[in-house]
Design a protein around this motif. Structure first.
Motif, PDB file in Angstrom:
ATOM      1  N   ASP A 124     -18.995  44.948 160.727  1.00 59.19           N
ATOM      2  CA  ASP A 124     -19.200  43.855 159.775  1.00 59.19           C
ATOM      3  C   ASP A 124     -20.625  43.327 159.909  1.00 59.19           C
ATOM      4  O   ASP A 124     -20.879  42.316 160.550  1.00 59.19           O
ATOM      5  CB  ASP A 124     -18.181  42.743 160.058  1.00 59.19           C
ATOM      6  N   GLY A 125     -21.589  44.026 159.289  1.00 56.22           N
ATOM      7  CA  GLY A 125     -22.971  43.584 159.302  1.00 56.22           C
ATOM      8  C   GLY A 125     -23.818  44.258 160.363  1.00 56.22           C
ATOM      9  O   GLY A 125     -23.327  45.044 161.190  1.00 56.22           O
ATOM     10  N   TYR A 126     -25.124  43.936 160.323  1.00 56.25           N
ATOM     11  CA  TYR A 126     -26.090  44.586 161.199  1.00 56.25           C
ATOM     12  C   TYR A 126     -27.302  43.672 161.345  1.00 56.25           C
ATOM     13  O   TYR A 126     -27.628  42.896 160.443  1.00 56.25           O
ATOM     14  CB  TYR A 126     -26.534  45.924 160.589  1.00 56.25           C
ATOM     15  N   SER A 127     -27.968  43.757 162.503  1.00 56.62           N
ATOM     16  CA  SER A 127     -29.198  43.003 162.721  1.00 56.62           C
ATOM     17  C   SER A 127     -30.181  43.853 163.506  1.00 56.62           C
ATOM     18  O   SER A 127     -29.810  44.880 164.088  1.00 56.62           O
ATOM     19  CB  SER A 127     -28.909  41.703 163.477  1.00 56.62           C
ATOM     20  N   ASN A 128     -31.449  43.424 163.537  1.00 57.29           N
ATOM     21  CA  ASN A 128     -32.482  44.133 164.281  1.00 57.29           C
ATOM     22  C   ASN A 128     -32.505  43.753 165.752  1.00 57.29           C
ATOM     23  O   ASN A 128     -33.308  44.298 166.515  1.00 57.29           O
ATOM     24  CB  ASN A 128     -33.856  43.847 163.673  1.00 57.29           C
ATOM     25  N   ASP A 174     -45.049  57.129 159.207  1.00 57.59           N
ATOM     26  CA  ASP A 174     -44.999  56.031 160.165  1.00 57.59           C
ATOM     27  C   ASP A 174     -46.355  55.301 160.118  1.00 57.59           C
ATOM     28  O   ASP A 174     -47.405  55.957 160.231  1.00 57.59           O
ATOM     29  CB  ASP A 174     -44.758  56.613 161.564  1.00 57.59           C
ATOM     30  N   PRO A 175     -46.376  53.949 159.913  1.00 54.43           N
ATOM     31  CA  PRO A 175     -45.219  53.058 159.821  1.00 54.43           C
ATOM     32  C   PRO A 175     -44.682  52.964 158.390  1.00 54.43           C
ATOM     33  O   PRO A 175     -45.418  53.160 157.429  1.00 54.43           O
ATOM     34  CB  PRO A 175     -45.800  51.713 160.266  1.00 54.43           C
ATOM     35  N   SER A 176     -43.393  52.653 158.297  1.00 50.81           N
ATOM     36  CA  SER A 176     -42.763  52.526 156.996  1.00 50.81           C
ATOM     37  C   SER A 176     -41.643  51.493 157.093  1.00 50.81           C
ATOM     38  O   SER A 176     -41.556  50.750 158.073  1.00 50.81           O
ATOM     39  CB  SER A 176     -42.225  53.881 156.530  1.00 50.81           C
ATOM     40  N   PHE A 177     -40.804  51.448 156.078  1.00 48.07           N
ATOM     41  CA  PHE A 177     -39.680  50.510 156.078  1.00 48.07           C
ATOM     42  C   PHE A 177     -38.488  51.148 155.387  1.00 48.07           C
ATOM     43  O   PHE A 177     -38.636  52.061 154.560  1.00 48.07           O
ATOM     44  CB  PHE A 177     -40.061  49.193 155.386  1.00 48.07           C
ATOM     45  N   GLN A 178     -37.312  50.686 155.737  1.00 51.39           N
ATOM     46  CA  GLN A 178     -36.091  51.106 155.048  1.00 51.39           C
ATOM     47  C   GLN A 178     -35.629  49.952 154.178  1.00 51.39           C
ATOM     48  O   GLN A 178     -35.468  48.822 154.654  1.00 51.39           O
ATOM     49  CB  GLN A 178     -34.989  51.501 156.031  1.00 51.39           C
ATOM     50  N   TYR A 217     -33.312  45.449 154.524  1.00 49.43           N
ATOM     51  CA  TYR A 217     -34.750  45.645 154.525  1.00 49.43           C
ATOM     52  C   TYR A 217     -35.248  45.481 155.951  1.00 49.43           C
ATOM     53  O   TYR A 217     -34.957  44.463 156.603  1.00 49.43           O
ATOM     54  CB  TYR A 217     -35.485  44.650 153.626  1.00 49.43           C
ATOM     55  N   SER A 218     -36.008  46.466 156.458  1.00 49.58           N
ATOM     56  CA  SER A 218     -36.491  46.359 157.827  1.00 49.58           C
ATOM     57  C   SER A 218     -37.596  47.370 158.099  1.00 49.58           C
ATOM     58  O   SER A 218     -37.546  48.502 157.627  1.00 49.58           O
ATOM     59  CB  SER A 218     -35.350  46.583 158.819  1.00 49.58           C
ATOM     60  N   THR A 219     -38.572  46.923 158.897  1.00 46.20           N
ATOM     61  CA  THR A 219     -39.560  47.829 159.473  1.00 46.20           C
ATOM     62  C   THR A 219     -39.180  48.153 160.918  1.00 46.20           C
ATOM     63  O   THR A 219     -39.872  48.922 161.580  1.00 46.20           O
ATOM     64  CB  THR A 219     -40.962  47.181 159.468  1.00 46.20           C
ATOM     65  N   GLY A 220     -38.103  47.533 161.387  1.00 42.68           N
ATOM     66  CA  GLY A 220     -37.647  47.720 162.760  1.00 42.68           C
ATOM     67  C   GLY A 220     -36.524  48.728 162.849  1.00 42.68           C
ATOM     68  O   GLY A 220     -36.565  49.788 162.220  1.00 42.68           O
ATOM     69  N   ASN A 221     -35.486  48.399 163.617  1.00 38.47           N
ATOM     70  CA  ASN A 221     -34.334  49.281 163.817  1.00 38.47           C
ATOM     71  C   ASN A 221     -34.763  50.646 164.343  1.00 38.47           C
ATOM     72  O   ASN A 221     -34.160  51.664 164.021  1.00 38.47           O
ATOM     73  CB  ASN A 221     -33.519  49.428 162.528  1.00 38.47           C
ATOM     74  N   ALA A 233     -42.580  54.173 165.453  1.00 39.10           N
ATOM     75  CA  ALA A 233     -42.912  54.236 166.881  1.00 39.10           C
ATOM     76  C   ALA A 233     -43.148  52.841 167.440  1.00 39.10           C
ATOM     77  O   ALA A 233     -42.814  52.540 168.583  1.00 39.10           O
ATOM     78  CB  ALA A 233     -44.147  55.117 167.080  1.00 39.10           C
ATOM     79  N   LYS A 234     -43.713  51.960 166.584  1.00 35.81           N
ATOM     80  CA  LYS A 234     -43.904  50.560 166.940  1.00 35.81           C
ATOM     81  C   LYS A 234     -43.670  49.725 165.695  1.00 35.81           C
ATOM     82  O   LYS A 234     -44.261  50.008 164.642  1.00 35.81           O
ATOM     83  CB  LYS A 234     -45.317  50.325 167.487  1.00 35.81           C
ATOM     84  N   ASP A 235     -42.818  48.727 165.793  1.00 40.99           N
ATOM     85  CA  ASP A 235     -42.520  47.877 164.648  1.00 40.99           C
ATOM     86  C   ASP A 235     -43.786  47.121 164.235  1.00 40.99           C
ATOM     87  O   ASP A 235     -44.306  46.317 165.010  1.00 40.99           O
ATOM     88  CB  ASP A 235     -41.409  46.890 165.003  1.00 40.99           C
TER      89      ASP A 235
END
Length: 270
Positions: free
Chosen positions: A123-127, A184-188, A256-260, A264-266
């Motif tokens: 139920d959901g997700y976080s970085n 890299d770097p990118s985002f989802q 939306y995230s550049t992390g997760n 290689a580095k957020d």
């Protein structure tokens, strides 16, 4: 045997030995960097009538260097419950991970060798902590793969597109967007559209198509959702001779995230 023949045989043996040394041995199987290894794969869940799974990719781990979108289904009971949850919470990042005793590689899915796997649904997700699922909704749920919509390994020899590219996919009246991840770097970024665009055929939507946003340069990297306007001009597969308009006035971002662990580095740490 003449001295010349003996020399020729000895030389041939040396050449064969050198060739043998040059060929890597596979007696113990491929090394960890030589090929994909079975593992755990997190996937975001979108859609109501049709369920789609979007793999959580990483640039730094071979087994996760894939952008993958699957159309899938759950058993009737869980599917009905998920549809209720999704309808009530359109922006929640519902997700699943295959269980530890049912690991696989993503190429096995593309090859049709894995058509079903068991997963825990969250139920959901976080970085937080490099990526943390929410509370468990269901465990050991059979997930059936109905279709492989998008399957691409990151190509490190291809440059980043000049403008942002996204993939539109869906089925029936439902359509979704996901950012085309290149370098890299990118985002989802995962977005559910209010309706399927009328300039796409039903078959094109099911197959998935790439669209370019000519008003949105790919650099510098966005640390927030880039699709902020209510409408955007788009080029179908980058074709400037076929401009269209995409209505995002009622679109819903699911993730939306550049992390997760994508990069290689957020570049945009919270």
């Amino acid at each position: 045997m003449s001295r010349s023949i003996s020399y020729a045989l000895a030389l041939a043996l040396v050449i064969l030995l050198l060739i043998g040394l040059a060929i890597p041995s596979r007696a113990h199987g491929p090394g960890p960097d030589a090929a994909d290894q079975p593992g755990l794969h997190g996937m975001f869940m979108v859609g109501e009538d049709s369920l789609f799974l979007l793999h959580m990719p990483m640039f730094t781990m071979e087994k996760h260097m894939y952008q993958v979108v699957l159309r899938a289904s759950l058993p009737e009971e869980q599917m009905a419950e998920y549809r209720k949850l999704r309808a009530a919470n359109p922006g929640t990042a519902y997700n699943l991970i295959n269980v530890a005793d049912d690991q696989f590689t993503l190429p096995e899915i593309k090859a049709g060798e894995v058509r079903q796997f068991k997963a825990t649904i969250y139920d959901g997700y976080s970085n937080a902590g490099g990526g943390t699922p929410g509370a468990v909704l269901w465990d050991n749920v059979p997930v059936t793969i109905e279709d492989v919509v998008i399957f691409r390994h990151f190509n490190f020899s291809i440059e980043r597109p000049e403008n942002l590219n996204y993939i539109i996919f869906g089925q029936g009246h439902e359509a979704h967007l996901t950012h085309y991840i290149a370098r890299d770097p990118s985002f989802q970024h995962i977005v559910t559209l209010p309706a399927a665009p009328n300039w796409l055929s039903a078959a094109e939507l099911v197959a998935g198509v790439v669209v370019e946003f000519p008003d949105l340069p790919s650099e510098p990297l966005n640390c927030s959702e880039p699709l902020s306007a209510t409408t955007h001009p788009i080029n179908f597969e980058g074709r400037t001779d076929k401009p269209e308009t995409l209505d995002l006035s009622a679109a819903q971002t699911v993730w939306y995230s550049t992390g997760n662990l994508l990069n290689a580095k957020d570049p945009c740490p919270e």
